[in-house]
Design a protein around this motif. Structure first.
Motif, PDB file in Angstrom:
ATOM      1  N   GLN A  23      -6.197  -6.295  -0.972  1.00  0.00           N
ATOM      2  CA  GLN A  23      -5.913  -5.048  -0.275  1.00  0.00           C
ATOM      3  C   GLN A  23      -4.402  -4.893  -0.064  1.00  0.00           C
ATOM      4  O   GLN A  23      -3.839  -3.808  -0.272  1.00  0.00           O
ATOM      5  CB  GLN A  23      -6.645  -5.034   1.070  1.00  0.00           C
ATOM      6  N   ALA A  24      -3.736  -5.974   0.331  1.00  0.00           N
ATOM      7  CA  ALA A  24      -2.288  -5.935   0.540  1.00  0.00           C
ATOM      8  C   ALA A  24      -1.565  -5.647  -0.772  1.00  0.00           C
ATOM      9  O   ALA A  24      -0.599  -4.862  -0.819  1.00  0.00           O
ATOM     10  CB  ALA A  24      -1.813  -7.259   1.144  1.00  0.00           C
ATOM     11  N   ARG A  25      -2.022  -6.268  -1.856  1.00  0.00           N
ATOM     12  CA  ARG A  25      -1.392  -6.043  -3.165  1.00  0.00           C
ATOM     13  C   ARG A  25      -1.513  -4.581  -3.589  1.00  0.00           C
ATOM     14  O   ARG A  25      -0.559  -3.978  -4.111  1.00  0.00           O
ATOM     15  CB  ARG A  25      -2.039  -6.947  -4.213  1.00  0.00           C
ATOM     16  N   MET A  26      -2.698  -3.991  -3.338  1.00  0.00           N
ATOM     17  CA  MET A  26      -2.924  -2.607  -3.705  1.00  0.00           C
ATOM     18  C   MET A  26      -2.009  -1.665  -2.900  1.00  0.00           C
ATOM     19  O   MET A  26      -1.492  -0.673  -3.428  1.00  0.00           O
ATOM     20  CB  MET A  26      -4.385  -2.230  -3.449  1.00  0.00           C
ATOM     21  N   LEU A  27      -1.810  -1.976  -1.619  1.00  0.00           N
ATOM     22  CA  LEU A  27      -0.950  -1.135  -0.787  1.00  0.00           C
ATOM     23  C   LEU A  27       0.493  -1.154  -1.293  1.00  0.00           C
ATOM     24  O   LEU A  27       1.213  -0.149  -1.197  1.00  0.00           O
ATOM     25  CB  LEU A  27      -1.003  -1.602   0.671  1.00  0.00           C
ATOM     26  N   VAL A  28       0.911  -2.289  -1.826  1.00  0.00           N
ATOM     27  CA  VAL A  28       2.278  -2.405  -2.369  1.00  0.00           C
ATOM     28  C   VAL A  28       2.378  -1.731  -3.737  1.00  0.00           C
ATOM     29  O   VAL A  28       3.254  -0.895  -3.989  1.00  0.00           O
ATOM     30  CB  VAL A  28       2.703  -3.886  -2.470  1.00  0.00           C
ATOM     31  N   SER A  29       1.428  -2.079  -4.638  1.00  0.00           N
ATOM     32  CA  SER A  29       1.539  -1.602  -6.023  1.00  0.00           C
ATOM     33  C   SER A  29       1.181  -0.129  -6.187  1.00  0.00           C
ATOM     34  O   SER A  29       1.787   0.580  -6.990  1.00  0.00           O
ATOM     35  CB  SER A  29       0.659  -2.462  -6.941  1.00  0.00           C
ATOM     36  N   GLU A  30       0.193   0.342  -5.427  1.00  0.00           N
ATOM     37  CA  GLU A  30      -0.276   1.711  -5.601  1.00  0.00           C
ATOM     38  C   GLU A  30       0.463   2.715  -4.711  1.00  0.00           C
ATOM     39  O   GLU A  30       0.635   3.876  -5.079  1.00  0.00           O
ATOM     40  CB  GLU A  30      -1.780   1.789  -5.299  1.00  0.00           C
ATOM     41  N   PHE A  31       0.875   2.250  -3.513  1.00  0.00           N
ATOM     42  CA  PHE A  31       1.500   3.184  -2.574  1.00  0.00           C
ATOM     43  C   PHE A  31       2.971   2.884  -2.315  1.00  0.00           C
ATOM     44  O   PHE A  31       3.663   3.654  -1.655  1.00  0.00           O
ATOM     45  CB  PHE A  31       0.740   3.178  -1.244  1.00  0.00           C
ATOM     46  N   GLY A  32       3.452   1.754  -2.814  1.00  0.00           N
ATOM     47  CA  GLY A  32       4.869   1.427  -2.699  1.00  0.00           C
ATOM     48  C   GLY A  32       5.312   0.999  -1.323  1.00  0.00           C
ATOM     49  O   GLY A  32       6.516   1.041  -1.010  1.00  0.00           O
ATOM     50  N   PHE A  33       4.361   0.588  -0.440  1.00  0.00           N
ATOM     51  CA  PHE A  33       4.744   0.135   0.897  1.00  0.00           C
ATOM     52  C   PHE A  33       5.457  -1.216   0.808  1.00  0.00           C
ATOM     53  O   PHE A  33       5.155  -2.047  -0.065  1.00  0.00           O
ATOM     54  CB  PHE A  33       3.510  -0.007   1.795  1.00  0.00           C
ATOM     55  N   ASP A  34       6.400  -1.436   1.738  1.00  0.00           N
ATOM     56  CA  ASP A  34       7.038  -2.752   1.790  1.00  0.00           C
ATOM     57  C   ASP A  34       6.162  -3.707   2.596  1.00  0.00           C
ATOM     58  O   ASP A  34       5.192  -3.299   3.239  1.00  0.00           O
ATOM     59  CB  ASP A  34       8.450  -2.651   2.372  1.00  0.00           C
ATOM     60  N   ALA A  35       6.546  -4.991   2.569  1.00  0.00           N
ATOM     61  CA  ALA A  35       5.722  -6.029   3.195  1.00  0.00           C
ATOM     62  C   ALA A  35       5.566  -5.801   4.695  1.00  0.00           C
ATOM     63  O   ALA A  35       4.498  -6.038   5.278  1.00  0.00           O
ATOM     64  CB  ALA A  35       6.330  -7.403   2.918  1.00  0.00           C
ATOM     65  N   HIS A  36       6.649  -5.334   5.364  1.00  0.00           N
ATOM     66  CA  HIS A  36       6.582  -5.103   6.815  1.00  0.00           C
ATOM     67  C   HIS A  36       5.567  -4.013   7.147  1.00  0.00           C
ATOM     68  O   HIS A  36       4.762  -4.153   8.077  1.00  0.00           O
ATOM     69  CB  HIS A  36       7.972  -4.709   7.342  1.00  0.00           C
ATOM     70  N   THR A  37       5.569  -2.934   6.371  1.00  0.00           N
ATOM     71  CA  THR A  37       4.632  -1.830   6.603  1.00  0.00           C
ATOM     72  C   THR A  37       3.203  -2.268   6.347  1.00  0.00           C
ATOM     73  O   THR A  37       2.279  -1.942   7.111  1.00  0.00           O
ATOM     74  CB  THR A  37       4.978  -0.639   5.697  1.00  0.00           C
ATOM     75  N   VAL A  38       3.019  -3.035   5.259  1.00  0.00           N
ATOM     76  CA  VAL A  38       1.678  -3.543   4.940  1.00  0.00           C
ATOM     77  C   VAL A  38       1.169  -4.427   6.079  1.00  0.00           C
ATOM     78  O   VAL A  38      -0.002  -4.344   6.481  1.00  0.00           O
ATOM     79  CB  VAL A  38       1.690  -4.324   3.612  1.00  0.00           C
ATOM     80  N   GLY A  39       2.048  -5.266   6.619  1.00  0.00           N
ATOM     81  CA  GLY A  39       1.654  -6.137   7.719  1.00  0.00           C
ATOM     82  C   GLY A  39       1.190  -5.357   8.935  1.00  0.00           C
ATOM     83  O   GLY A  39       0.205  -5.723   9.586  1.00  0.00           O
TER      84      GLY A  39
END
Length: 270
Positions: A23-39
């Motif tokens: 889920q975290a990988r998808m948020l980064v790769s598909e939506f371009g969120f950074d790690a802090h936002t994903v967290g």
């Protein structure tokens, strides 16, 4: 995930971690969120997962190590997991149909599995050379294919049997067909049959109407909603005809749900 949990290889949190990582990988790769936002996005979800995992793991460990026999059943009713207490009571039954363990009550157990809600019923189960009375507690639990399955616990009813054995009257318990499912020590003594022999017999084999007529006692008694009393002719193993006082009541396993009759009797000559 269910397979790993059932084999007690991991905790719920660890089992679900690959899904959280994806889920975290998808948020980064598909939506371009950074790690802090994903967290921040996953923080509440991870908190809920941790709370649920603690509760699940505690209950799971309790079922696994409990002395109460416990099984998980697939959608088709097969035993797919059993704890050590169940394996000790009835060895080698993984993969077997659960309802098939209960003899004359197999159909009732099968219907309880299909009901998709919590059900409690009394039944006899063959354990080696012994037939034991148990209360079967059944509830819904999805199987690893996502289909409706069940869990079941077997609660020992030997304390009830001990109380009935202590009575001075003979005690017989029947199922809804009139077949004897339990006989206390006094019943076996008066009738001259062993307890195992009585469990292969119908009530009509040991009770006859006191007027030597053709009245079908069980058919009359099983329709009664409350207690009853009467006189019968006992048919003991030695061929005598013994007049006896009898009283009984529907044997209830749940409100408004009779499982047969509980009958007490005593010869009048005593």
């Amino acid at each position: 995930v269910i397979g790993a949990l059932r084999n007690r290889q991991t905790s719920l949190t660890t089992a679900l971690q690959p899904l959280v990582n994806e889920q975290a990988r998808m948020l980064v790769s598909e939506f371009g969120f950074d790690a802090h936002t994903v967290g921040k996005i996953l923080q509440s979800q991870n908190t809920v997962l941790n709370v649920l995992s603690e509760r699940y793991d505690a209950l799971d460990e309790a079922a696994h190590y409990s002395e109460i026999p416990f099984v998980e059943l697939a959608n088709d009713g097969r035993i797919v997991y059993s704890n050590a207490a169940f394996d000790k009571l009835i060895p080698g039954k993984r993969g077997a149909p659960f309802s098939g363990l209960f003899g004359s009550r197999a159909a009732d157990v099968y219907m309880a599995l299909r009901a998709n809600h919590n059900t409690s019923l009394r039944a006899d189960i063959q354990t080696g050379e012994t037939v034991r009375q148990v209360r079967v507690e059944i509830g819904p639990l999805r199987d690893e294919d996502g289909k409706p399955g069940n869990y079941a616990l077997l609660l020992d009813q030997s304390a009830e049997q001990s109380r009935l054995d202590a009575l001075q009257d003979g005690v017989l318990r029947t199922d809804l067909t009139g077949k004897i499912r339990f006989a206390n020590e006094r019943a076996a003594q008066v009738l001259g049959f062993s307890e195992s022999e009585l469990k292969e017999m119908s009530l009509s084999h040991v009770f006859g109407p006191d007027d030597d007529g053709t009245t079908k006692l069980f058919a009359e008694w099983i329709t009664k909603q409350t207690g009853f009393s009467s006189f019968v002719r006992l048919r003991p193993k030695d061929g005598r005809s013994v007049l006896a006082r009898v009283s009984g009541t529907p044997y209830m396993e749940a409100p408004n749900s009779s499982a047969g009759l509980l009958v007490l009797f005593a010869p009048l000559a005593e």
